[in-house]
Scaffold this active site. Structure first.
Site, PDB file in Angstrom:
ATOM      1  N   LYS A  14       0.427  33.035   9.987  1.00  0.00           N
ATOM      2  CA  LYS A  14       0.544  31.567   9.985  1.00  0.00           C
ATOM      3  C   LYS A  14       0.758  31.032   8.567  1.00  0.00           C
ATOM      4  O   LYS A  14       1.626  30.206   8.339  1.00  0.00           O
ATOM      5  CB  LYS A  14      -0.720  30.903  10.546  1.00  0.00           C
ATOM      6  CG  LYS A  14      -1.092  31.277  11.951  1.00  0.00           C
ATOM      7  CD  LYS A  14      -2.261  30.431  12.444  1.00  0.00           C
ATOM      8  CE  LYS A  14      -3.572  30.672  11.707  1.00  0.00           C
ATOM      9  NZ  LYS A  14      -4.173  32.003  11.910  1.00  0.00           N
ATOM     10  N   ARG A  45      -8.780  24.410  15.457  1.00  0.00           N
ATOM     11  CA  ARG A  45      -9.302  25.715  15.851  1.00  0.00           C
ATOM     12  C   ARG A  45     -10.211  25.613  17.061  1.00  0.00           C
ATOM     13  O   ARG A  45     -10.696  26.631  17.562  1.00  0.00           O
ATOM     14  CB  ARG A  45     -10.088  26.320  14.690  1.00  0.00           C
ATOM     15  CG  ARG A  45      -9.360  27.417  13.931  1.00  0.00           C
ATOM     16  CD  ARG A  45     -10.292  27.872  12.843  1.00  0.00           C
ATOM     17  NE  ARG A  45     -10.019  29.161  12.297  1.00  0.00           N
ATOM     18  CZ  ARG A  45      -9.299  29.389  11.198  1.00  0.00           C
ATOM     19  NH1 ARG A  45      -8.683  28.414  10.589  1.00  0.00           N
ATOM     20  NH2 ARG A  45      -9.186  30.614  10.720  1.00  0.00           N
ATOM     21  N   ARG A  62      -4.883  43.570   3.643  1.00  0.00           N
ATOM     22  CA  ARG A  62      -4.371  42.359   2.994  1.00  0.00           C
ATOM     23  C   ARG A  62      -5.059  42.103   1.654  1.00  0.00           C
ATOM     24  O   ARG A  62      -6.270  42.221   1.545  1.00  0.00           O
ATOM     25  CB  ARG A  62      -4.595  41.164   3.925  1.00  0.00           C
ATOM     26  CG  ARG A  62      -4.245  39.831   3.292  1.00  0.00           C
ATOM     27  CD  ARG A  62      -4.138  38.766   4.324  1.00  0.00           C
ATOM     28  NE  ARG A  62      -5.428  38.258   4.765  1.00  0.00           N
ATOM     29  CZ  ARG A  62      -5.560  37.199   5.566  1.00  0.00           C
ATOM     30  NH1 ARG A  62      -4.489  36.581   6.030  1.00  0.00           N
ATOM     31  NH2 ARG A  62      -6.745  36.786   5.927  1.00  0.00           N
ATOM     32  N   ARG A  74      -9.887  39.469   0.407  1.00  0.00           N
ATOM     33  CA  ARG A  74     -10.638  38.272   0.759  1.00  0.00           C
ATOM     34  C   ARG A  74     -12.011  38.694   1.249  1.00  0.00           C
ATOM     35  O   ARG A  74     -12.118  39.671   1.977  1.00  0.00           O
ATOM     36  CB  ARG A  74      -9.891  37.528   1.884  1.00  0.00           C
ATOM     37  CG  ARG A  74      -9.369  36.170   1.468  1.00  0.00           C
ATOM     38  CD  ARG A  74      -8.487  35.580   2.517  1.00  0.00           C
ATOM     39  NE  ARG A  74      -9.224  35.135   3.709  1.00  0.00           N
ATOM     40  CZ  ARG A  74      -8.704  34.347   4.644  1.00  0.00           C
ATOM     41  NH1 ARG A  74      -7.471  33.934   4.527  1.00  0.00           N
ATOM     42  NH2 ARG A  74      -9.409  33.996   5.696  1.00  0.00           N
ATOM     43  N   ARG A  85     -14.329  37.374  13.337  1.00  0.00           N
ATOM     44  CA  ARG A  85     -13.294  36.319  13.333  1.00  0.00           C
ATOM     45  C   ARG A  85     -12.404  36.429  14.573  1.00  0.00           C
ATOM     46  O   ARG A  85     -11.999  35.424  15.144  1.00  0.00           O
ATOM     47  CB  ARG A  85     -12.456  36.397  12.056  1.00  0.00           C
ATOM     48  CG  ARG A  85     -13.226  35.898  10.837  1.00  0.00           C
ATOM     49  CD  ARG A  85     -12.594  36.347   9.542  1.00  0.00           C
ATOM     50  NE  ARG A  85     -11.293  35.754   9.293  1.00  0.00           N
ATOM     51  CZ  ARG A  85     -10.355  36.323   8.545  1.00  0.00           C
ATOM     52  NH1 ARG A  85     -10.544  37.515   7.990  1.00  0.00           N
ATOM     53  NH2 ARG A  85      -9.208  35.710   8.359  1.00  0.00           N
TER      54      ARG A  85
HETATM   55  P1  AMP Z   1      -8.368  30.861   7.341  1.00  0.00           P
HETATM   56  O1  AMP Z   1      -7.949  30.972   5.919  1.00  0.00           O
HETATM   57  O2  AMP Z   1      -7.546  29.883   8.117  1.00  0.00           O
HETATM   58  O3  AMP Z   1      -8.473  32.203   8.022  1.00  0.00           O
HETATM   59  O4  AMP Z   1      -9.863  30.256   7.325  1.00  0.00           O
HETATM   60  C1  AMP Z   1     -10.923  30.931   6.705  1.00  0.00           C
HETATM   61  C2  AMP Z   1     -12.241  30.451   7.251  1.00  0.00           C
HETATM   62  O5  AMP Z   1     -12.405  29.050   6.968  1.00  0.00           O
HETATM   63  C3  AMP Z   1     -12.430  30.560   8.749  1.00  0.00           C
HETATM   64  O6  AMP Z   1     -12.846  31.850   9.140  1.00  0.00           O
HETATM   65  C4  AMP Z   1     -13.492  29.502   9.010  1.00  0.00           C
HETATM   66  O7  AMP Z   1     -14.769  29.931   8.618  1.00  0.00           O
HETATM   67  C5  AMP Z   1     -13.070  28.394   8.041  1.00  0.00           C
HETATM   68  N1  AMP Z   1     -12.112  27.441   8.673  1.00  0.00           N
HETATM   69  C6  AMP Z   1     -10.813  27.213   8.320  1.00  0.00           C
HETATM   70  N2  AMP Z   1     -10.246  26.278   9.115  1.00  0.00           N
HETATM   71  C7  AMP Z   1     -11.207  25.906   9.989  1.00  0.00           C
HETATM   72  C8  AMP Z   1     -11.240  24.985  11.089  1.00  0.00           C
HETATM   73  N3  AMP Z   1     -10.159  24.266  11.444  1.00  0.00           N
HETATM   74  N4  AMP Z   1     -12.407  24.856  11.772  1.00  0.00           N
HETATM   75  C9  AMP Z   1     -13.505  25.569  11.433  1.00  0.00           C
HETATM   76  N5  AMP Z   1     -13.535  26.449  10.435  1.00  0.00           N
HETATM   77  C10 AMP Z   1     -12.403  26.633   9.705  1.00  0.00           C
END
Ligand code: AMP
Length: 223
Positions: A15, A90, A127, A160, A171
């Site tokens: 994404k 989400r 990654r 990360r 996740r």
């Molecule tokens: P991402 O980089 O999109 O994988 O996000 C990393 C982490 O940030 C996720 O595993 C969540 O803990 C938090 N996070 C990001 N976006 C959201 C969202 N829309 N709602 C809740 N938690 C989020």
């Protein structure tokens, strides 16, 4: 007309990479809630302090906080002519709140990137991200991590903190439970499209371009 695009899909589906390419081409902002949270953690803000432990466990930050962050971001001047949301919504509650925020704006185009789970696990465990600019570098061997530099800015690559095996498992579980139901939430809309993400990024990019073009053409812009 303004293009309001959201990217659905599990962690590791691509994404972020695709949103970045698309945003650059269209000259609209890519709004990644994960990046925004990581910046808050780095800066030590109140939201960052609260989010850090939740993110490290692979769980979701609460809806109210996330909706507040996105509401504020979408109100800014650069998001008035369109945006790409990466990582939001989400949950169904977030999706409903987004619909309310979109009142009076062109309908959101929803792209769901699908990738088989085994491929997601492989991608996430290999990654690397740049500490400086956040660029993703996939497929760097762990052993080479300390010697490989970011190809965009020369910064240091690292894993990360939520890409470790245990957290990845959590996740993916959270994705299935809380986020996958959004596919059904959006499926019947004329602006919903799915793109198969387990292909080379250039190929995914082409299919995504095509899907967005088609979605906006059939819709005429309104939900
Ligand atoms: P991402 O980089 O999109 O994988 O996000 C990393 C982490 O940030 C996720 O595993 C969540 O803990 C938090 N996070 C990001 N976006 C959201 C969202 N829309 N709602 C809740 N938690 C989020």
């Amino acid at each position: 007309m303004a293009l309001n695009l959201i990217m659905l899909g599990p962690p590791g589906a691509g994404k972020g990479t695709q949103a970045e390419r698309f945003a650059k081409k269209r000259g609209i902002p890519k709004i990644s809630t994960g990046d925004m949270l990581r910046e808050s953690v780095k800066a030590g803000t109140e939201i960052g302090l609260r989010a850090k432990a939740i993110m490290e466990r692979g769980e979701l930050v609460n809806d109210e906080v996330m909706i507040g962050i996105v509401k504020e971001r979408l109100a800014r001047a650069d998001a008035q002519d369109g945006f790409i949301l990466d990582g939001f919504p989400r949950t169904v509650a977030q999706a409903k709140a987004l619909d309310t925020l979109m009142d009076g704006r062109p309908a959101i185009v929803v792209i769901d990137i699908t990738v088989p789970e085994a491929e997601l696990v492989r991608r996430l465990s290999s990654r690397m991200v740049c500490e400086e600019c956040g660029l993703n570098a996939e497929g760097v061997e762990l052993a080479q991590m300390s010697t490989t530099a970011c190809k965009r800015c020369g910064g240091r690559l690292k894993q990360r903190s939520d890409d470790t095996a245990d957290v990845v498992r959590e996740r993916l579980k959270v994705y299935k439970r809380d986020t996958q139901p959004l596919v059904d939430f959006y499926r019947d809309r004329s602006t919903f499209r799915q793109v198969f993400g387990a292909q080379p990024p250039d190929r995914v990019e082409k299919e995504l371009d095509h899907a967005v073009k088609h979605a906006t053409k059939t819709e005429g812009g309104r939900r």
